[in-house]
Design a protein around this motif. Structure first.
Motif, mmCIF file in Angstrom:
data_model
loop_
_atom_site.group_PDB
_atom_site.id
_atom_site.type_symbol
_atom_site.label_atom_id
_atom_site.label_comp_id
_atom_site.label_asym_id
_atom_site.label_seq_id
_atom_site.Cartn_x
_atom_site.Cartn_y
_atom_site.Cartn_z
ATOM 1 N N VAL A 70 54.556 38.189 45.920
ATOM 2 C CA VAL A 70 54.469 38.311 47.378
ATOM 3 C C VAL A 70 54.197 36.964 48.055
ATOM 4 N N TRP A 89 59.707 35.102 55.386
ATOM 5 C CA TRP A 89 59.005 35.796 54.307
ATOM 6 C C TRP A 89 58.093 36.885 54.879
ATOM 7 N N VAL A 99 62.198 44.114 48.771
ATOM 8 C CA VAL A 99 60.771 44.126 48.448
ATOM 9 C C VAL A 99 60.501 45.366 47.609
ATOM 10 N N PRO A 108 53.297 45.469 49.401
ATOM 11 C CA PRO A 108 54.418 44.822 48.712
ATOM 12 C C PRO A 108 53.966 44.311 47.346
ATOM 13 N N LEU A 120 58.544 40.911 54.083
ATOM 14 C CA LEU A 120 57.528 41.781 53.490
ATOM 15 C C LEU A 120 57.261 42.986 54.387
ATOM 16 N N VAL A 167 59.350 40.653 45.184
ATOM 17 C CA VAL A 167 60.637 40.618 45.887
ATOM 18 C C VAL A 167 61.712 40.273 44.870
#
Ligand code: ADP
Length: 688
Positions: A42, A83, A114, A122, A87, A125
């Motif tokens: 993450v 990013w 994700v 999360p 998420l 990814v």
């Protein structure tokens, strides 16, 4: 002479790798993917970097694991914002410009997904990427970006060459130093450097047939092309002597015939005395590599276009739970799940689909793969038990699990599917389980129709046999009825007498009742034979079945003065089967036997009926003293509609064969050495 320190920030020290691509002898499915597959945590730190990523970006996995996404991109500000949104939103798809170690930029189509933990936070990814078809970037030097850059990665240890490096430093400072000596020292440095690790590409390029294990610990020189050892030695020294921590040193090196325009980049690793080395260049003639790529592409295409629907799932979370459960000493997971049904729900919501092929999307009627990239629960809405079975298989450490089950499509249709699950062999890395579903709905309905047809046919044949036996049946029923009438008349006579003999009357009435019951039993038996019913599977005593069958043909046998000798083995084990169907087989064989004896007309008139058991099977043989089967016919008598009789239908034996086969057994015929035919069937002894 020495290369200038690169102006771009070079990779900093990577942390301990969590996943190392192309490390294990059994590669992960993603190692075969032709698309770049990258897994970030993450925070954006790289956890996994597949070989296709190495080829696309030119960075070897051993140098990438643990690094942040910033190493791939130039606009870190935007990247942070991207990013954060990713998420939040769960997926992103688009075109980005990525930077390669050579300074070349490549335009990549990427898809980011994700994966969420059970509590909705999360987890990591996954990013899939391929060079954008519209990418015709020209790099700073004006070269067109090659289709693919090779990245052979090395981690080397020069800690044993401190003296040598110090001497090189001295020589470099000395304006009058002997050039040749300096060259020699540079080459010696490559000889002194030991291999700590290499990636797949390096192994394939220079390792020959030696595995990675045989390369590790060896001098780099043993694998480094002679022509460019000096260049390598210079770069090793540059990196070790460089003032800027983390600076990368890069030079073109003479082509060694394997790589076109090879470019070597060297920088210091986190551990003192360690260096990372990346060799980039296009491959002209590494056949094995080219073939491998081609077969990867074919494999990918094959998987994508396979008519079988495929799901790749990540069950690592459950895998850890199974380990914990196992650690508490649980061995009977089936029973454990009875007590903890919530585990099945947990699997339904945490086992995440990570990839699907085209057939999968089609089967479920999704609009695209994304519709299917969810926890697996949607595959088991109707057949929750199937998910349970999959879990049990995994717990037991099976390699695979197969069953026929049902799934519901997105528009609510129910399909029969044959499900196959292949469990991960190596649980340590990406926990990839493959599900395949084959739609067998059509197949199943045809099978069901066939089964019905066969059942109808078997039933018709039974009725036809009963038809042939009407005289016998009439006779059978008639006997008790006649006895009832006689006994009733006698009782009436006794009743009209002055001295009532209660004892006598009781005796007669008991007989009447017994005969009534017998008649009723017979009717019951015939009704059983005549009724149309679903076959059942119950414990069967073969002797009982044979006895009952004899009742149907007793009159046929007796009225034709045929003698029947029975030899029933005692204490026979049970089989599992359908009583009426097995009766049908035996009655058929008996009727044929009677007809064979009758047809011959002369000589002995005998039937021999025997039961027994032999190597896990119950055996029944019936021998007659007819003329036997003409040798040419032996092969054909079990075929449907084969008959040698004027009024024969030729279906009796065909049906016997299909019934016996349905019971998992076999039936055969031969001629007995003493004359006549002998039929023999065997069915497996059933579970107690
Ligand atoms: P069907 O009795 O109507 O002819 P079956 O399928 O029962 O049909 O038998 C097929 C053929 O097998 C018979 O016509 C006969 O030629 C042969 N057959 C069956 N049983 C015997 C037997 N006990 N002895 C000799 N031949 C037999």
């Amino acid at each position: 002479m020495t290369a200038a320190a690169s102006d771009e920030p070079a990779p900093s020290a990577p942390t301990e790798p969590l996943y190392v691509a192309s490390r294990a002898s059994e590669p992960d499915i993603a190692d075969f993917a032709s698309e770049s597959v990258i897994i970030f945590d993450v925070e954006g730190a790289i956890q996994y970097w597949n070989p296709a990523s190495e080829a696309l970006y030119g960075w070897p996995a051993i140098t990438m694991i643990g690094r942040g996404i910033a190493h791939l991109t130039t606009r870190s500000e935007n990247e942070r914002e991207h990013w954060r949104l990713l998420l939040q939103e769960g997926t992103w798809q688009g075109v980005v410009s990525r930077r390669m170690p050579s300074g070349i930029h490549v335009v990549v189509d990427i898809r980011q997904y994700v994966r969420f933990a059970q509590d909705g936070t999360p987890r990591d990814v996954i990013e899939y990427g391929r060079q954008s078809p519209g990418d015709n970037s020209i790099d700073s030097a004006g070269w067109h970006i090659p289709d693919r850059l090779m990245a052979a990665g090395w981690e080397v240890d020069v800690s044993g060459a401190e003296g040598l490096i110090a001497e090189i430093a001295q020589l470099r400072q000395d304006a009058d130093a002997d050039e040749k000596l300096l060259h020699a020292r540079h080459v010696e440095l490559v000889e002194a450097a030991r291999i700590v690790n290499v990636n797949e590409r390096t192994m394939r390029l220079v390792g020959g047939n030696r595995g990675r294990d045989l390369m590790i610990g060896q001098p780099v020189a043993g694998f480094w092309p002679l022509e460019s050892r000096m260049v390598a030695g210079q770069l090793f020294a540059d990196a070790m002597l460089g003032k800027v921590d983390g600076a990368a040193y890069r030079r073109q090196m003479p082509s060694d015939g394997i790589l076109r325009d090879p470019l070597v980049t060297v920088w210091r690793a986190e551990k003192p005395g360690r260096l990372y080395v990346a060799v980039n260049g296009t491959v002209d003639d590494d056949r094995s590599y080219i073939y491998l790529r081609a077969s990867e592409a074919r494999y990918r295409k094959l998987v994508h276009h396979m008519p079988v629907a495929l799901w790749q799932v990540d069950a690592s979370h459950m895998g850890r739970i199974y380990n914990d459960v196992r650690a508490t000493g649980v061995t009977d997971f089936d029973a454990y799940l009875d007590e903890h049904p919530e585990l099945v729900d947990l699997a339904a919501t945490t086992v995440q689909v990570t990839d699907v092929n085209r057939a999968a999307v089609q089967m479920l009627g999704g609009s695209g793969p994304l519709d299917l990239m969810r926890p697996v629960g949607y595959l088991f809405t109707i057949a929750r038990d199937s998910l349970r079975n999959v879990m049990i298989g995994r717990f037991k450490g099976q390699e695979s699990h197969h069953e026929v089950t049902k799934i519901e499509t997105f528009d609510g249709r129910v399909r029969d599917v044959r499900m196959s699950v292949t469990y991960p062999k190596q649980v340590a890395e990406l926990d990839v389980t493959i599900f395949s579903f084959e739609d067998v709905t059509e197949h199943m309905s045809i099978e069901a129709e066939l089964r019905q047809l066969q059942a109808d046919f078997t039933h018709a044949a039974r009725i036809s046999t009963l038809g042939e036996l009407t005289t016998s049946i009439a006779h059978e029923v008639n006997q008790p009825l006649a006895a009832i009438v006689t006994n009733a008349e006698t009782s009436l006579r006794w009743l009209s007498r002055a001295d009532l003999n209660i004892q006598k009357l009781r005796e007669l009435t008991t007989r009447i009742a017994a005969s009534g019951r017998r008649a009723s039993d017979i009717v019951q038996r015939i009704r059983g034979m005549a009724a149309k019913r679903q076959p059942e599977r119950v414990a069967i005593d073969l002797n009982d079945v044979a006895q009952e069958s004899l009742l149907f043909v007793r009159h046929e046998i007796e009225s034709r003065s045929i003698r029947i000798t029975t030899d029933f083995a005692r204490d026979l084990p049970r089989a599992v089967g359908d009583r009426i169907q097995l009766q049908q087989v035996i009655v058929n064989l008996l009727v044929n036997g009677v007809q064979a004896v009758e047809e011959r007309g002369e000589g002995e008139r005998q039937l021999f009926l025997r039961t027994g058991d032999e190597s896990g099977q119950l055996i029944l043989t019936l021998r007659d003293t007819g003329s036997g089967i003409p040798p040419d016919d032996v092969e054909r008598i079990f075929q449907g509609f084969f008959t040698t009789k004027e009024n024969g239908m030729g279906i009796g034996l065909a049906i016997c064969q299909s019934i016996v086969a349905e019971h998992g057994g076999s039936i055969s015929a031969c001629n007995h050495p003493d004359g006549g035919a002998e039929f023999r069937f065997a069915i497996p002894i059933g579970p107690a």
